[in-house]
Write a protein that holds these residues in place. Structure first.
Motif, PDB file in Angstrom:
ATOM      1  N   ILE A   1       7.321  -4.180   7.727  1.00 18.42           N
ATOM      2  CA  ILE A   1       8.596  -3.538   7.372  1.00 18.42           C
ATOM      3  C   ILE A   1       8.760  -3.472   5.853  1.00 18.42           C
ATOM      4  N   ASN A   2       9.182  -2.343   5.376  1.00 22.18           N
ATOM      5  CA  ASN A   2       9.530  -2.187   3.970  1.00 22.18           C
ATOM      6  C   ASN A   2      10.909  -2.838   3.778  1.00 22.18           C
ATOM      7  N   CYS A   3      10.934  -3.981   3.090  1.00 26.24           N
ATOM      8  CA  CYS A   3      12.208  -4.699   3.075  1.00 26.24           C
ATOM      9  C   CYS A   3      13.219  -4.065   2.127  1.00 26.24           C
ATOM     10  N   THR A   4      12.793  -3.151   1.275  1.00 26.64           N
ATOM     11  CA  THR A   4      13.781  -2.454   0.454  1.00 26.64           C
ATOM     12  C   THR A   4      14.395  -1.282   1.236  1.00 26.64           C
ATOM     13  N   ARG A   5      13.608  -0.726   2.153  1.00 24.03           N
ATOM     14  CA  ARG A   5      14.139   0.344   3.011  1.00 24.03           C
ATOM     15  C   ARG A   5      13.707   0.071   4.440  1.00 24.03           C
ATOM     16  N   PRO A   6      14.454  -0.806   5.169  1.00 22.80           N
ATOM     17  CA  PRO A   6      14.014  -1.315   6.484  1.00 22.80           C
ATOM     18  C   PRO A   6      13.701  -0.225   7.511  1.00 22.80           C
ATOM     19  N   GLU A   7      14.170   0.999   7.272  1.00 22.55           N
ATOM     20  CA  GLU A   7      13.837   2.037   8.258  1.00 22.55           C
ATOM     21  C   GLU A   7      12.364   2.465   8.143  1.00 22.55           C
TER      22      GLU A   7
ATOM     23  N   LEU B   1      -5.081 -12.230   6.247  1.00 23.94           N
ATOM     24  CA  LEU B   1      -4.872 -11.148   7.211  1.00 23.94           C
ATOM     25  C   LEU B   1      -3.595 -10.378   6.889  1.00 23.94           C
ATOM     26  N   ARG B   2      -2.565 -11.147   6.521  1.00 24.30           N
ATOM     27  CA  ARG B   2      -1.286 -10.503   6.189  1.00 24.30           C
ATOM     28  C   ARG B   2      -1.477  -9.499   5.066  1.00 24.30           C
ATOM     29  N   LYS B   3      -2.278  -9.920   4.083  1.00 20.33           N
ATOM     30  CA  LYS B   3      -2.547  -9.013   2.948  1.00 20.33           C
ATOM     31  C   LYS B   3      -3.177  -7.710   3.433  1.00 20.33           C
ATOM     32  N   ALA B   4      -4.178  -7.844   4.323  1.00 23.67           N
ATOM     33  CA  ALA B   4      -4.883  -6.649   4.812  1.00 23.67           C
ATOM     34  C   ALA B   4      -3.937  -5.749   5.595  1.00 23.67           C
ATOM     35  N   LEU B   5      -3.045  -6.357   6.390  1.00 27.26           N
ATOM     36  CA  LEU B   5      -2.133  -5.557   7.209  1.00 27.26           C
ATOM     37  C   LEU B   5      -1.083  -4.862   6.336  1.00 27.26           C
ATOM     38  N   ILE B   6      -0.644  -5.569   5.304  1.00 28.09           N
ATOM     39  CA  ILE B   6       0.343  -4.967   4.398  1.00 28.09           C
ATOM     40  C   ILE B   6      -0.295  -3.806   3.629  1.00 28.09           C
ATOM     41  N   GLN B   7      -1.545  -4.009   3.218  1.00 27.85           N
ATOM     42  CA  GLN B   7      -2.247  -2.932   2.525  1.00 27.85           C
ATOM     43  C   GLN B   7      -2.363  -1.711   3.437  1.00 27.85           C
ATOM     44  N   ALA B   8      -2.673  -1.966   4.714  1.00 30.70           N
ATOM     45  CA  ALA B   8      -2.799  -0.854   5.659  1.00 30.70           C
ATOM     46  C   ALA B   8      -1.469  -0.121   5.786  1.00 30.70           C
ATOM     47  N   ALA B   9      -0.369  -0.886   5.873  1.00 28.43           N
ATOM     48  CA  ALA B   9       0.957  -0.276   5.993  1.00 28.43           C
ATOM     49  C   ALA B   9       1.294   0.510   4.721  1.00 28.43           C
ATOM     50  N   ALA B  10       0.889  -0.030   3.579  1.00 29.85           N
ATOM     51  CA  ALA B  10       1.129   0.663   2.314  1.00 29.85           C
ATOM     52  C   ALA B  10       0.365   1.979   2.293  1.00 29.85           C
ATOM     53  N   ASP B  11      -0.887   1.936   2.748  1.00 24.15           N
ATOM     54  CA  ASP B  11      -1.713   3.159   2.789  1.00 24.15           C
ATOM     55  C   ASP B  11      -1.082   4.200   3.711  1.00 24.15           C
ATOM     56  N   LEU B  12      -0.582   3.722   4.866  1.00 25.20           N
ATOM     57  CA  LEU B  12      -0.028   4.664   5.842  1.00 25.20           C
ATOM     58  C   LEU B  12       1.295   5.264   5.378  1.00 25.20           C
ATOM     59  N   SER B  13       2.097   4.459   4.674  1.00 28.14           N
ATOM     60  CA  SER B  13       3.455   4.905   4.364  1.00 28.14           C
ATOM     61  C   SER B  13       3.618   5.409   2.936  1.00 28.14           C
ATOM     62  N   GLY B  14       2.664   5.078   2.082  1.00 28.63           N
ATOM     63  CA  GLY B  14       2.760   5.514   0.709  1.00 28.63           C
ATOM     64  C   GLY B  14       3.659   4.657  -0.168  1.00 28.63           C
ATOM     65  N   TYR B  15       4.129   3.508   0.341  1.00 25.57           N
ATOM     66  CA  TYR B  15       4.921   2.587  -0.482  1.00 25.57           C
ATOM     67  C   TYR B  15       4.022   1.464  -1.013  1.00 25.57           C
ATOM     68  N   PRO B  16       4.390   0.831  -2.089  1.00 31.70           N
ATOM     69  CA  PRO B  16       3.532  -0.231  -2.639  1.00 31.70           C
ATOM     70  C   PRO B  16       3.546  -1.471  -1.753  1.00 31.70           C
ATOM     71  N   PRO B  17       2.444  -2.212  -1.716  1.00 31.01           N
ATOM     72  CA  PRO B  17       2.325  -3.370  -0.827  1.00 31.01           C
ATOM     73  C   PRO B  17       3.411  -4.418  -1.062  1.00 31.01           C
ATOM     74  N   GLU B  18       3.894  -4.583  -2.299  1.00 33.64           N
ATOM     75  CA  GLU B  18       4.845  -5.661  -2.617  1.00 33.64           C
ATOM     76  C   GLU B  18       6.121  -5.602  -1.782  1.00 33.64           C
ATOM     77  N   VAL B  19       6.479  -4.417  -1.275  1.00 29.15           N
ATOM     78  CA  VAL B  19       7.776  -4.299  -0.610  1.00 29.15           C
ATOM     79  C   VAL B  19       7.718  -4.675   0.868  1.00 29.15           C
ATOM     80  N   PHE B  20       6.502  -4.937   1.374  1.00 31.75           N
ATOM     81  CA  PHE B  20       6.392  -5.127   2.831  1.00 31.75           C
ATOM     82  C   PHE B  20       6.446  -6.590   3.261  1.00 31.75           C
ATOM     83  N   ILE B  21       7.044  -6.768   4.423  1.00 33.95           N
ATOM     84  CA  ILE B  21       6.965  -8.066   5.094  1.00 33.95           C
ATOM     85  C   ILE B  21       6.522  -7.838   6.539  1.00 33.95           C
ATOM     86  N   LEU B  22       6.046  -8.929   7.175  1.00 32.75           N
ATOM     87  CA  LEU B  22       5.660  -8.845   8.587  1.00 32.75           C
ATOM     88  C   LEU B  22       6.709  -9.552   9.433  1.00 32.75           C
TER      89      LEU B  22
END
Lengths: 776, 187
Positions: free
Chosen positions: A573-579, A546-567
């Protein structure tokens, strides 16, 4: 410490936190629904007629008068369902009701469904059964005799006797080790039976409805095994049967078999087409037993010139009672689980489990390992004493290291036994006390280890041992489907904690549905201390999907690659740019775009392991818990009454996912183990249970409990969910011998028979006085 | 035999003793502040009436002989095993069950209940309602019990899961909370 299940950038929000069990408020308000709290429209009462004889042939059963009593809706006898069942595929020797023979006082003979309990009881009284009494087998030794077929309790026994299962194992060269030993001793030990004494009596409701579907509500630890047994006995496909496990009021192994009364309720309901409830009274619970086997265990221990354990020989004679139950496993566990927590180079074992005409024995907390552990740890203590060694240091010197294999090829990954001993010794100020306390006051130590789930399932059909399904819909709530039975040990909380932690959510987002075979994927249930390890891993994997699917969704919405996200904190949250954040709800909505509700599945299957020899599967586990306990007590020298002061209980649980729950398991195990060592006894007279109630079968009261100091040792198992291993059974093992060893330190007397009651201690003290007087 | 009056009929044998025991009478009980009525035979036990007639299933049936404490309720403030009490003997008395604990705190959790949950006092939970009632009686008579006094007061209740430690913790914690509440009220 970083664990393979941890994400590098994501801190745990729930793992390792002391949180109340998620059903605690329901339970504290009386809102938790147990089986007996359910009342269905049209429900009638089921009652079972029980055998008055320990061993007898049934010549005839006449139900005609009972059938004619107004208000009686159905009567069933053994002939109505002759298919055998049993928890283990290798020993299916139970029937819903006795077919040809009754095998113990209290055995199930016939059953009635009626409007009220009174009518049902009157109907039972009107059933006429003609018996031909047979010679009963009440002592273990009698069951070793070769007897004519008629006197064998079951068709499949060993060599014309009433031996149910005989196993032999031999590793290394025990004889040589014994010959060359610096210290050696043979000693015989005797153990009486004890029982689970859970507070909720067995209860089952069965309803065979108009669609010819059967629903069974039952207080069970393993809905899946019940599901299988019902299908076999009723000759119905599993898909027409639904098993529901309401809240269970304690199990401890005593609700892990499929039971005859569960079959009987279903048979009665099929006959009268109404819901039938069978509720046991406390006496029936005792007849049903399935508690710890009485046993006679002969142990020989050898210690070599370097003060290392060099050989162990165990010969266990185990009284199984009337049925097989888990007995084949018990026959192995009494030996194989002596292969830790110390290094053992030479090991020989013979185990014989016999049938006898007494209520069946089965699995009980610490299954199969408890009595042998007692014997082993007493002899270790004697060795240390005779050799002038400190028993704690002597044990410390012999521990199993991590990442090793025992002589019988148990795969040891993490081992916290060394740390357990060190910390229990430290916390108890052992070094200031051992051998230094005044006469009548003593301190003792013992160790233990236990499986964290059986690596090989009892049904060899290669499906995962645990599967967990998750569903997330628009509300964001996560529904967890599992068939791991919550029986009070906190498994629902464990599942919710793991899923919520992986998804960075508060725990109240999770709802756990772990009670229904219609909606939950198969899980092998709550026994053998398997749930945290196996269902926990399955839940973790499902949540990671599920985490994978949610991160992919966040990546799609924000345009950042999935690897940078945490839940975290209900956000992706994009952990390289927390904003850069996407809310959890937004991510869910996006992920649902093309598929509707999100679903995921995770499963667990133990990796292949173990030797090729006969019985190699017994005792295999993906990992083992370890423990070392120190007990301090005193003895009233006038009365023999022991008083327990403190228990320092160091337990290696891998990782305490919820320390509050882990402590609860340790404290509860200690209570149950103290009962066996000090006062509990399943007593018989000619096959009749003498004490089938809580007055005469006495468990320890809160006033008799010592101060318990749990010490959580965390070795972070590489395969356990976030490092976790079991904590529900292992902590029972060391308490028995630790008490006994403390008694030796207090009064210089060894006890080779349980329970060690005040009168036994007093008699031993009197003998001691006399013999020391003779010496003078 | 009047069919409407013989709910769990013992009438088929015509035994006068049996029919005496089974003749239904009106029973009025005050439970958790409400007046509840039903028809019951004179021999009816309080536990059966609470569970079967009033659907107050929080009170648990563990042993039917007063040995486990799972069915403890308060009868005029005193904890009693309801399996040993005749329902008709309770007429005119104040009965409180686990369901009534939150009634007196306006529907919130009673401090004992929240302490139980937070301290880990329940595992399987089957003994919990009975323990709560016994503990409530204790704290009403002895608001500052020592740990030994708590253990003694609870020694008629059986718990097979917890080893009692967290149950004693819960009562201690509730006693402290109740103490805080009563101090606030005094102010």
């Amino acid at each position: 410490m970083n664990h393979p299940h941890d994400l590098p950038n994501q801190k745990h929000s729930l793992i390792g936190k002391r949180i109340p069990l998620i059903d605690a408020f329901r339970k504290a308000t009386g809102q938790a629904i147990y089986t007996d709290d359910i009342k269905l429209p049209g429900q009638v009462v089921g009652k079972i007629l029980r055998s008055p004889h320990p061993h007898a042939k049934i010549l005839s059963i006449d139900v005609s008068e009972a059938e004619n009593i107004p208000g009686v809706h159905a009567i069933v006898t053994g002939r109505d369902a002759e298919n055998c069942f049993g928890v283990l595929p290798v020993s299916q020797d139970e029937t819903a009701l006795a077919v040809d023979k009754v095998l113990f006082i209290g055995d199930n003979v016939a059953a009635v469904a009626a409007d009220t309990e009174e009518i049902a009881l009157r109907a039972l009284g009107a059933i006429k059964v003609e018996y031909q009494v047979l010679r009963p087998f009440l002592k273990m030794e009698e069951s070793l005799e070769q007897v004519p077929e008629e006197l064998r309790l079951h068709p499949k026994t060993y060599d014309g006797t009433n031996i149910h299962k005989q196993v032999e194992q031999d590793f290394g060269d025990f004889d040589r080790a014994y010959d060359e030993a610096l210290w050696k001793k043979r000693q015989s030990f005797r153990f009486i039976g004890v029982t689970h004494a859970f507070t909720e009596p067995m209860c089952t409701i069965a309803f065979f409805d108009a669609d010819e579907r059967l629903t069974v509500w039952s207080a069970t630890q393993v809905p899946h095994y019940l599901h299988r047994a019902l299908a076999k006995v009723l000759e119905m496909p599993m898909h027409r049967i639904r098993v529901i496990r309401p809240t269970v009021g304690g199990g401890f192994g005593g609700k892990s078999d499929p039971f005859p009364h569960e079959m009987v309720a279903a048979l009665l309901s099929r006959k009268c087409r109404r819901p039938v409830k069978i509720l046991f009274d406390r006496e029936e619970v005792f007849y049903s037993n399935h508690g710890r086997h009485p046993s006679k265990i002969d142990v020989a221990l050898a210690i070599d010139k370097n003060h290392k354990i060099s050989g162990l020989h165990v010969d266990a004679l185990i009284d199984g009672g009337a049925w097989g139950s888990f007995g084949v496993v018990t026959a192995y566990y009494n030996g194989v689980l002596a292969n830790g927590p110390y290094k053992l180079p030479n090991f020989r074992y013979r185990g014989r489990r016999v049938y006898s005409n007494k209520p069946p024995c089965g699995a009980m907390r610490g299954h199969g390992a408890v009595n042998t552990r007692y014997a082993y740890e007493i002899l270790l203590d004697e060795a240390a004493h005779d050799l002038g060694l400190d028993p704690a240091a002597f044990r410390r010197d012999n521990v199993l290291p991590p990442n090793t294999k025992t002589i019988n090829e148990l795969r040891i990954t993490t081992s916290g036994i060394g740390e357990c001993i060190d910390r229990a010794v430290e916390a108890s100020s052992w070094k200031d006390k051992y051998g230094k306390l005044p006469f009548g006051h003593g301190i003792g130590i013992a160790g233990g280890f236990y499986i964290s789930g059986s690596a090989l399932p009892i049904h060899w059909d290669k499906i995962p041992q645990s599967t967990v399904h998750l569903k997330v819909d628009l509300d964001g709530g996560v529904t967890i489907h599992s068939l791991a039975a919550e029986i009070g040990q906190g498994s629902d909380t464990m599942l919710a904690q793991i899923v919520a932690d992986v998804l960075g959510l508060p725990i109240d987002y999770c709802r756990v549905f772990s009670e229904d075979t219609d909606t939950a994927p198969i899980d092998l249930g709550s026994y053998s201390s398997r749930v945290t390890f196996m269902a926990g891993n399955a839940a973790r994997r499902a949540a990671e999907e599920l985490r994978k699917a949610l991160i992919q969704a966040a990546a799609d919405l924000s345009g950042y690659p999935p690897e940078v996200f945490i839940l975290k904190d209900e956000k992706v949250i994009n952990c390289t740019r927390p904003e850069i954040q996407v809310s959890y709800r937004e991510a869910v909505r996006r992920a649902m775009k093309d598929c509707g509700a999100l679903q995921s599945s995770g499963c667990y299957q133990a990796p292949p392991m173990g030797g090729k020899f006969k019985g190699a599967a017994a005792g295999l586990s993906p990992t083992y818990s370890f423990q070392a306990f120190v007990v301090e007590l005193s003895v009233d020298l006038q009365t023999g009454k022991p008083k327990l002061h403190d228990v320092w209980a160091a337990h290696d649980c891998g990782k305490a996912l919820n320390p509050l729950a882990v402590e609860g398991q340790i404290e509860g195990s200690i209570h149950m183990g103290l009962g066996q060592v000090l006062c509990e006894e399943f007593a018989y007279n000619k096959g009749n249970v003498l004490n089938p109630n809580f007055l005469d079968y006495r468990t320890l009261s809160p006033m008799e409990m010592p101060r318990v100091h749990p010490i959580l040792v965390e070795t972070c198992d590489p395969e356990g969910p976030f490092g976790a291993k079991e904590c529900g059974e292992g902590p029972l093992l060391p308490i028995l011998p630790a008490v006994s060893n403390a008694l030796f330190d207090a009064i210089g007397i060894r006890f080779y028979e349980l329970p060690i009651t005040a009168d036994r201690i007093w008699r031993a003290l009197e003998r001691q006085k006399k013999s020391s007087a003779t010496l003078v | 035999m009047n069919q409407t009056r013989t709910k769990d009929t013992g009438s088929s044998t015509g035994n006068p003793k049996e029919s005496f025991g089974n003749t239904l009478r009106f029973l009025t009980l005050r439970v958790n502040g409400s007046e509840l009525r039903c028809a019951a035979p004179p021999k009816a036990l309080l536990l059966d009436v609470l569970r079967e007639e009033f659907n107050l299933i929080g009170t648990k049936r563990g042993c039917d002989m007063g040995t486990c404490g799972c069915c403890n309720v308060l009868l005029d403030g005193q904890a009693v095993p309801s399996c040993l009490v005749l329902a008709f003997d309770c007429e005119g008395k104040e009965i409180q069950t686990v369901e009534g604990l939150s009634v007196e705190v306006d529907g919130h959790l009673h401090p004992l209940q929240s302490a139980w949950a937070h301290s880990g006092g329940s595992q399987c939970g089957f003994c919990t309602p009975g323990f709560l009632m016994t503990a409530k009686e204790l704290l009403e008579h002895n608001p500052h019990p020592s740990r030994d006094e708590i253990a003694e007061a609870l020694s008629g209740n059986v718990c097979r899961c917890t080893g009692y430690k967290k149950i004693l913790d819960a009562v201690e914690c509730a006693a402290q909370q109740l103490q805080g509440i009563s101090q606030e009220e005094e102010r």
